[in-house]
Write an enzyme that holds these catalytic residues in place. Sequence first.
Site, PDB file in Angstrom:
ATOM      1  N   HIS A  62     133.548 123.803  39.681  1.00  0.00           N
ATOM      2  CA  HIS A  62     132.997 122.493  39.333  1.00  0.00           C
ATOM      3  C   HIS A  62     134.042 121.508  38.814  1.00  0.00           C
ATOM      4  CE1 HIS A  62     128.902 123.687  40.060  1.00  0.00           C
ATOM      5  NE2 HIS A  62     128.963 124.682  39.194  1.00  0.00           N
ATOM      6  N   ALA A  94     122.888 127.634  32.584  1.00  0.00           N
ATOM      7  CA  ALA A  94     122.170 126.508  33.187  1.00  0.00           C
ATOM      8  C   ALA A  94     121.493 126.924  34.492  1.00  0.00           C
ATOM      9  CB  ALA A  94     123.130 125.346  33.420  1.00  0.00           C
ATOM     10  N   ASP A  95     122.259 127.558  35.390  1.00  0.00           N
ATOM     11  CA  ASP A  95     121.658 128.007  36.646  1.00  0.00           C
ATOM     12  C   ASP A  95     120.619 129.097  36.398  1.00  0.00           C
ATOM     13  OD1 ASP A  95     122.831 126.400  38.688  1.00  0.00           O
ATOM     14  OD2 ASP A  95     124.727 127.436  38.377  1.00  0.00           O
ATOM     15  N   GLN A 117     129.723 136.296  37.677  1.00  0.00           N
ATOM     16  CA  GLN A 117     128.736 135.419  37.064  1.00  0.00           C
ATOM     17  C   GLN A 117     127.344 135.860  37.446  1.00  0.00           C
ATOM     18  OE1 GLN A 117     130.512 131.110  37.437  1.00  0.00           O
ATOM     19  NE2 GLN A 117     128.866 131.202  35.946  1.00  0.00           N
ATOM     20  N   GLU A 152     123.797 134.453  37.185  1.00  0.00           N
ATOM     21  CA  GLU A 152     123.240 133.127  36.889  1.00  0.00           C
ATOM     22  C   GLU A 152     121.940 132.852  37.627  1.00  0.00           C
ATOM     23  OE1 GLU A 152     126.262 130.228  37.885  1.00  0.00           O
ATOM     24  OE2 GLU A 152     127.197 131.602  39.291  1.00  0.00           O
TER      25      GLU A 152
END
Length: 253
Positions: free
Chosen positions: A47, A172-173, A145, A147
Amino acid sequence: MPKTNTALAKMKAGKPAFGYAVGSGSPIVTEILAHCGIDFLLLDNQHGSFGTDGTILCLMAAAAGTATPMIRPARNDYTMIGRVLDEGALGIVVPMVENAADARAAADACRFPPRGRRSWGYGRAASYGDDYTGWIGDELFVAVQIESAEAAGRAEEILATPGIDGCWIGPADLALSLGIHPSKARGDERHEQALQQVLTACRNTGKIPGLACQSAEEAARRAAQGFQFLTAGGDGGFLRQGALAGLKQLGLA
């Protein structure tokens, strides 16, 4: 001489390691943060505002500091992972790992045979010395990760994968997959249960539990809960927070 991954050493000793995320792609910012005393830096190629040259320059900037340089590649891709390892990353955080097959692909990309399938050869990592290939397999930290709700449900099989050292939960995800807006995730029972599910899976498999946190306060709280691989904010947030604090002092906000 082998280079010690000091962040990994702390976590293996049962202690938390704290890091800052770098999203700006700035070597100057990376250099400043690498010297501040934090355990590791996570250069965000997923990101963040990084190109290939920017990643290399930021790794060079981090080299003289005390923070262990780690990278999140854009995706779980053999070539992308290999390239950032060749440039000198001592930690990899692989995004969007949903199952054991994804975890196996990530692990294989990270270590030379016979432990993995990493291609022999490297670029800037040659600066570590001629013995680099002899010790990198033990000093490299490989995290996946987790997520999504699906991945949390499969956390134990993901983390049981040989070559995976731990995880870094993307809150967040994870929240979005549970039908929760990220801004409302904190304290939501469904979100907390998913975090606990992953934490328990780490304990059952002997792997290192990690979490992306927005602040030092949150990271300290999560460390007390048992998480060990913790980011405590990032460069963009620090810059904005400092600017807003200045505005308040100037009477402009």
